[in-house]
Design an enzyme around this catalytic site. Structure first.
Site, PDB file in Angstrom:
ATOM      1  N   VAL A  97       0.847  -1.187  -0.091  1.00 45.39           N
ATOM      2  CA  VAL A  97      -0.068   0.083   0.005  1.00 45.39           C
ATOM      3  C   VAL A  97       0.710   1.319  -0.033  1.00 45.39           C
ATOM      4  O   VAL A  97       0.804   2.236  -0.706  1.00 45.39           O
ATOM      5  CB  VAL A  97      -1.093  -0.058   1.303  1.00 45.39           C
ATOM      6  CG1 VAL A  97      -1.625   1.454   1.185  1.00 45.39           C
ATOM      7  CG2 VAL A  97      -1.839  -1.083   1.100  1.00 45.39           C
ATOM      8  N   CYS A  98       2.092   1.237   0.862  1.00 45.92           N
ATOM      9  CA  CYS A  98       2.969   2.268   0.831  1.00 45.92           C
ATOM     10  C   CYS A  98       3.460   2.479  -0.372  1.00 45.92           C
ATOM     11  O   CYS A  98       3.777   3.922  -0.658  1.00 45.92           O
ATOM     12  CB  CYS A  98       3.773   2.106   1.843  1.00 45.92           C
ATOM     13  SG  CYS A  98       3.255   1.735   3.557  1.00 45.92           S
ATOM     14  N   THR A  99       3.635   1.674  -1.190  1.00 43.92           N
ATOM     15  CA  THR A  99       4.479   1.727  -2.495  1.00 43.92           C
ATOM     16  C   THR A  99       3.456   2.449  -3.330  1.00 43.92           C
ATOM     17  O   THR A  99       3.906   3.403  -3.950  1.00 43.92           O
ATOM     18  CB  THR A  99       4.805   0.406  -3.072  1.00 43.92           C
ATOM     19  OG1 THR A  99       5.609  -0.516  -2.189  1.00 43.92           O
ATOM     20  CG2 THR A  99       5.439   0.572  -4.444  1.00 43.92           C
TER      21      THR A  99
END
Ligand code: BEZ
Length: 212
Positions: free
Chosen positions: A44-46
């Site tokens: 998700v952070c990516t």
């Protein structure tokens, strides 16, 4: 204590993927978006960091600089940035703070121990040119943020700072806005809003967006 709207965003010095950052100096006299994510090399952070990089032009147009944070190291950030660039078809064009000692995370209350004892949640702060906190949002690790919503709020803040208006629910740049209830003087209203207004109720007065 948690930061509240109107508080001065705490200053700090910390390492980042682009070298050591003195936060207030780095912000300069523009707007800032400081946001934390739980960890590098997570899916998700990516996507979130890729999105932020692709929105660079939109941020710049609004005089906003973005800066991310996790508790991972500078080396980890640098390796992960290559992955973000490759997988999200972009070039990460903003710093990621390496908050291994949790200095910034603690200043900004980004670790919520009942959610996770060591990792930062998805906190986000919009900071204005006077270094005041203007928006805080907190999302759980499992939900990526909507960065178009962040831009929408910045549009609203920049508009309402300069005109006697507020923006209705789901407002988008260009939609009608509401005249602030404190403004009662008809002469002033006519002067400020030459395109006129529609009073749906005495307290609900719609007018075309004044800066369009
Ligand atoms: C993610 O960024 O994909 C993620 C991070 C922590 C927990 C769950 C998802």
């Amino acid at each position: 204590m948690a930061l509240r709207l109107g508080d001065i965003a705490p200053d700090f010095e910390q390492e980042s993927s682009e070298g050591r950052i003195r936060f207030h100096d780095w912000l300069g006299d523009g707007w800032g978006v400081l946001f934390s994510h739980p960890a590098d090399y997570t899916p998700v952070c990516t996507t979130e960091l890729g999105l932020t990089a692709r929105l660079k032009e939109e941020f710049t147009r609004r005089n906003v600089k973005a800066i991310a944070l996790s508790v991972d190291s500078v080396e980890s950030h640098k390796g992960w940035i290559q992955d973000i660039n490759e997988t999200q078809s972009t070039t990460v064009n903003f710093p990621i703070l390496a908050d291994g000692d949790r200095k910034v995370s603690e200043l900004y209350d980004m670790i919520h121990p009942n959610a996770n004892e060591t990792l930062t949640v998805r906190s986000l702060f919009v900071i204005d040119p006077k270094k005041k906190v203007r928006l805080t949002i907190t999302y759980p690790a499992s939900t990526g943020r909507n960065f178009n919503e962040i831009l929408r709020v910045i549009d609203s803040l920049q508009l309402t700072d300069n005109h006697s208006v507020a923006t209705p629910g789901n407002w988008q740049d260009g939609d009608d806005v509401v005249i602030v209830p404190s403004l009662k003087d008809e002469n002033v209203i006519r002067q400020k809003f030459p395109k006129g207004y529609k009073a749906v109720r005495p307290y609900l007065r719609l007018t075309p967006q004044p800066n369009k």
